[in-house]
Scaffold this active site. Structure first.
Site, PDB file in Angstrom:
ATOM      1  N   ASP A 168      19.793   2.011  -9.568  1.00 50.95           N
ATOM      2  CA  ASP A 168      21.109   2.619  -9.805  1.00 50.95           C
ATOM      3  C   ASP A 168      21.484   2.510 -11.281  1.00 50.95           C
ATOM      4  O   ASP A 168      22.050   3.434 -11.876  1.00 50.95           O
ATOM      5  CB  ASP A 168      22.176   1.926  -8.937  1.00 50.95           C
ATOM      6  CG  ASP A 168      21.800   1.981  -7.458  1.00 50.95           C
ATOM      7  OD1 ASP A 168      21.246   3.002  -7.038  1.00 50.95           O
ATOM      8  OD2 ASP A 168      22.048   0.986  -6.750  1.00 50.95           O
ATOM      9  N   ALA A 170       0.822  -1.215   0.000  1.00 55.87           N
ATOM     10  CA  ALA A 170       0.000   0.000   0.000  1.00 55.87           C
ATOM     11  C   ALA A 170       0.852   1.260   0.000  1.00 55.87           C
ATOM     12  O   ALA A 170       0.335   2.372   0.001  1.00 55.87           O
ATOM     13  CB  ALA A 170      -0.928   0.000   1.205  1.00 55.87           C
ATOM     14  N   HIS A 180      24.317  -0.439  -2.523  1.00 49.89           N
ATOM     15  CA  HIS A 180      23.138   0.314  -2.959  1.00 49.89           C
ATOM     16  C   HIS A 180      22.937   1.604  -2.160  1.00 49.89           C
ATOM     17  O   HIS A 180      21.823   2.043  -1.960  1.00 49.89           O
ATOM     18  CB  HIS A 180      21.899  -0.599  -2.869  1.00 49.89           C
ATOM     19  CG  HIS A 180      20.640   0.016  -3.360  1.00 49.89           C
ATOM     20  ND1 HIS A 180      20.489   0.514  -4.635  1.00 49.89           N
ATOM     21  CD2 HIS A 180      19.453   0.243  -2.738  1.00 49.89           C
ATOM     22  CE1 HIS A 180      19.265   1.001  -4.777  1.00 49.89           C
ATOM     23  NE2 HIS A 180      18.617   0.853  -3.638  1.00 49.89           N
TER      24      HIS A 180
HETATM   25  N1  APR Z   1       4.454  -5.190   7.057  1.00 51.37           N
HETATM   26  C1  APR Z   1       4.002  -4.806   5.855  1.00 51.37           C
HETATM   27  N2  APR Z   1       4.015  -3.531   5.429  1.00 51.37           N
HETATM   28  C2  APR Z   1       4.531  -2.619   6.253  1.00 51.37           C
HETATM   29  C3  APR Z   1       5.047  -2.946   7.520  1.00 51.37           C
HETATM   30  C4  APR Z   1       4.983  -4.301   7.915  1.00 51.37           C
HETATM   31  N3  APR Z   1       5.453  -4.705   9.096  1.00 51.37           N
HETATM   32  N4  APR Z   1       5.475  -1.805   8.106  1.00 51.37           N
HETATM   33  C5  APR Z   1       5.265  -0.816   7.229  1.00 51.37           C
HETATM   34  N5  APR Z   1       4.673  -1.287   6.111  1.00 51.37           N
HETATM   35  C6  APR Z   1       4.193  -0.585   4.951  1.00 51.37           C
HETATM   36  C7  APR Z   1       3.579   0.766   5.281  1.00 51.37           C
HETATM   37  O1  APR Z   1       2.267   0.618   5.815  1.00 51.37           O
HETATM   38  C8  APR Z   1       3.586   1.439   3.927  1.00 51.37           C
HETATM   39  O2  APR Z   1       2.383   1.217   3.211  1.00 51.37           O
HETATM   40  O3  APR Z   1       5.245  -0.278   4.050  1.00 51.37           O
HETATM   41  C9  APR Z   1       4.770   0.759   3.207  1.00 51.37           C
HETATM   42  C10 APR Z   1       5.913   1.704   2.944  1.00 51.37           C
HETATM   43  O4  APR Z   1       5.453   2.707   2.126  1.00 51.37           O
HETATM   44  P1  APR Z   1       5.944   4.215   2.247  1.00 51.37           P
HETATM   45  O5  APR Z   1       5.898   4.637   3.675  1.00 51.37           O
HETATM   46  O6  APR Z   1       5.180   5.013   1.255  1.00 51.37           O
HETATM   47  O7  APR Z   1       7.489   4.102   1.839  1.00 51.37           O
HETATM   48  P2  APR Z   1       8.125   3.926   0.379  1.00 51.37           P
HETATM   49  O8  APR Z   1       8.482   5.245  -0.175  1.00 51.37           O
HETATM   50  O9  APR Z   1       7.265   3.026  -0.417  1.00 51.37           O
HETATM   51  O10 APR Z   1       9.513   3.208   0.753  1.00 51.37           O
HETATM   52  C11 APR Z   1       9.550   1.944   1.370  1.00 51.37           C
HETATM   53  O11 APR Z   1      11.567   1.211   0.235  1.00 51.37           O
HETATM   54  O12 APR Z   1      13.227   2.282  -1.052  1.00 51.37           O
HETATM   55  C12 APR Z   1      12.822   1.847   0.181  1.00 51.37           C
HETATM   56  O13 APR Z   1      13.916   3.466   1.538  1.00 51.37           O
HETATM   57  C13 APR Z   1      12.673   2.987   1.134  1.00 51.37           C
HETATM   58  O14 APR Z   1      12.794   1.536   2.937  1.00 51.37           O
HETATM   59  C14 APR Z   1      11.918   2.328   2.215  1.00 51.37           C
HETATM   60  C15 APR Z   1      10.967   1.420   1.493  1.00 51.37           C
END
Ligand code: APR
Length: 334
Positions: free
Chosen positions: A151, A10, A180
Site C-alpha cells: 500500500d 512456489a 490492508h
Molecule cells: N501450505 C503451503 N503452501 C500452500 C498451501 C499450504 N497449505 N496451500 C496453498 N499453498 C501454496 C500454493 O501451492 C501456491 O504455490 O500457496 C501458493 C500460492 O500461490 P498463488 O496461487 O500463485 O497465489 P499468489 O498470487 O502468490 O497469492 C497468494 O497472497 O496476496 C496474497 O491474496 C493473495 O492470499 C493470496 C496469497
C-alpha cells in the site's frame, strides 16, 4: 545473519519473494515450503552465487517442520489469490484454513520466529495467526506482522505519477494506515513528502485515495482472471522482510509500516487508540522495530478533516474483519 522461511514459496508471490530473499546478503539460510514444486524452486535458486543455503520441502515426512526448524523469520504468502467472481468470503474460507494450519506448525516448531503474513485477507489472517499462537501459549504481539508495504509502495508510485515525475517514486513518503483492503486502507496524503501541489483539487485527491485503496483491482483486471498482484507484492514483501532482518541484526532506527496487534506497543498502543477513538485490537501504522520486535507504534500525526472521515468510514469494516479472524479460531474445533 538469519534463517528465513517462505511458506507458499512456489506461488506467484512466493517464487519472486524467494528469489529476492536468496539475494539478500543478510540471509544465511533460506527454507522454502509449499504443497507443490518447492524442490525445483530451491534447486533453481541454489545455483545463485550468494552465501545462503537453500532447501525446499513438501508436506510428506514432516517437510513443514523440518523447514521451520530454527527459522527466525517466516514469511507467509501461501493461499489462493483473488480471482474475478470470487467473493471475499470465498477467499477468506480457503486462506483462513491454510494460514491456521501453518500457524500451528509455527507455534510448535519455531514459536519465537518473527511471522510476516501476506496471505489475504490480511485484516483477518493476522488475527488468525495470533489466536493460534495464543492457544499454544506462545503469542508475542511484538513478533507478528501483517505486510502492508505494498500500500505504501503504491502510494509512493501514484503520488510521483501525480507530481508528473516517476523519478520521485523512490523518494516519496506517504504514511498509509488502517488495514490492508479497500476502504480500510487510509493513505494520509496530507502528510505526503514531497507534498501534493498547493490547491490540489478535492476530486483529484479523492481519485488518488481510491486508486491507492483499490490498486490491487487494477492488477486483477489486467491479469484477466490469472490472479492478483505477485511481482509488486514480492518486492514489497522482501522490502519489509529486509527491514525485519536488519532489526534482528541490531540495526537501530528501523521504522516500517505494518498491521500489528496494538498490545505490541509497550504503552498498549494507547496514543494510537486515542487517535482511532475506538477499542481495536489490530491496526496498521508506522512501527519502530528492534531486535526483539515491535518497540513502539508511532502516532498517526495530524489528520485532515477529510482523513478523519476516511478513518471513521474504515473502522466498522476493519472491526468486522478482525472479529471474523478471531471467531474463525475461537469457534473452531482444533
Ligand atoms: N501450505 C503451503 N503452501 C500452500 C498451501 C499450504 N497449505 N496451500 C496453498 N499453498 C501454496 C500454493 O501451492 C501456491 O504455490 O500457496 C501458493 C500460492 O500461490 P498463488 O496461487 O500463485 O497465489 P499468489 O498470487 O502468490 O497469492 C497468494 O497472497 O496476496 C496474497 O491474496 C493473495 O492470499 C493470496 C496469497
Amino acid at each position: 545473519m538469519v534463517k528465513a522461511v517462505v511458506l507458499g514459496a512456489a506461488g506467484g508471490i512466493g517464487q519472486p519473494l524467494s528469489l529476492l530473499l536468496k539475494i539478500n546478503p543478510l540471509v544465511s539460510e533460506l527454507g522454502l515450503f509449499d504443497i507443490v514444486n518447492t524442490p525445483g524452486v530451491a534447486a533453481d535458486l541454489s545455483h545463485i552465487s550468494t552465501p545462503s543455503k537453500t532447501a525446499g520441502a513438501l508436506p510428506p515426512n514432516d517437510g513443514l517442520k523440518a523447514t521451520l526448524k530454527g527459522a527466525q523469520v517466516v514469511v507467509i504468502p501461501a493461499g489462493v489469490p483473488r480471482k474475478p467472481g470470487m467473493t471475499r468470503d470465498d477467499l477468506f474460507k480457503i486462506n483462513a484454513g491454510i494460514v491456521r494450519d501453518l500457524a500451528i506448525a509455527i507455534a510448535t516448531t519455531c514459536p519465537k520466529a518473527f511471522v510476516l503474513v501476506i496471505s489475504n485477507p490480511v485484516n483477518s489472517t493476522v488475527p488468525i495467526v495470533a489466536e493460534i499462537l495464543k492457544k499454544h501459549g506462545v503469542f508475542d504481539p511484538k513478533r507478528l506482522f501483517g505486510v502492508t508495504t505494498l500500500d505504501v509502495v503504491r502510494a509512493s508510485t501514484f503520488v510521483a505519477e501525480t507530481l508528473g515525475d516517476q523519478k520521485l517514486a523512490p523518494k516519496v513518503t506517504v504514511p498509509v494506515v488502517g488495514g490492508h483492503s479497500g476502504v480500510t486502507i487510509l493513505p494520509l496524503l496530507s502528510q505526503s513528502q514531497p507534498p501534493l501541489p498547493a490547491g490540489f483539487a478535492d476530486d483529484k485527491r479523492d481519485e488518488l485515495v481510491k486508486r491507492i485503496q483499490f490498486g490491487g483491482d487494477e492488477v486483477v483486471k489486467a491479469k484477466d482472471g490469472a490472479g492478483s498482484a505477485t511481482l509488486s507484492m514480492a518486492y514489497a514483501g522482501e522490502r519489509f522482510a529486509d527491514l525485519i532482518i536488519r532489526a534482528i541484526g541490531g540495526e537501530k532506527g528501523i521504522v516500517a509500516p505494518s498491521y500489528v496487534n496494538l498490545a505490541a506497543d509497550k504503552d498498549g498502543g494507547e496514543g494510537l487508540k486515542k487517535a482511532i477513538g475506538k477499542e481495536l485490537e489490530y491496526f496498521s501504522a508506522r512501527v519502530e522495530i528492534g531486535p526483539e520486535g515491535v518497540e513502539k507504534i508511532l502516532p498517526l500525526g495530524n489528520l485532515s478533516t477529510y482523513e478523519e472521515g476516511l478513518l471513521k468510514a474504515a473502522l466498522p469494516e476493519l472491526e468486522t474483519n478482525i472479529a471474523k479472524g478471531v471467531e474463525f479460531i475461537q469457534t473452531a474445533k482444533l
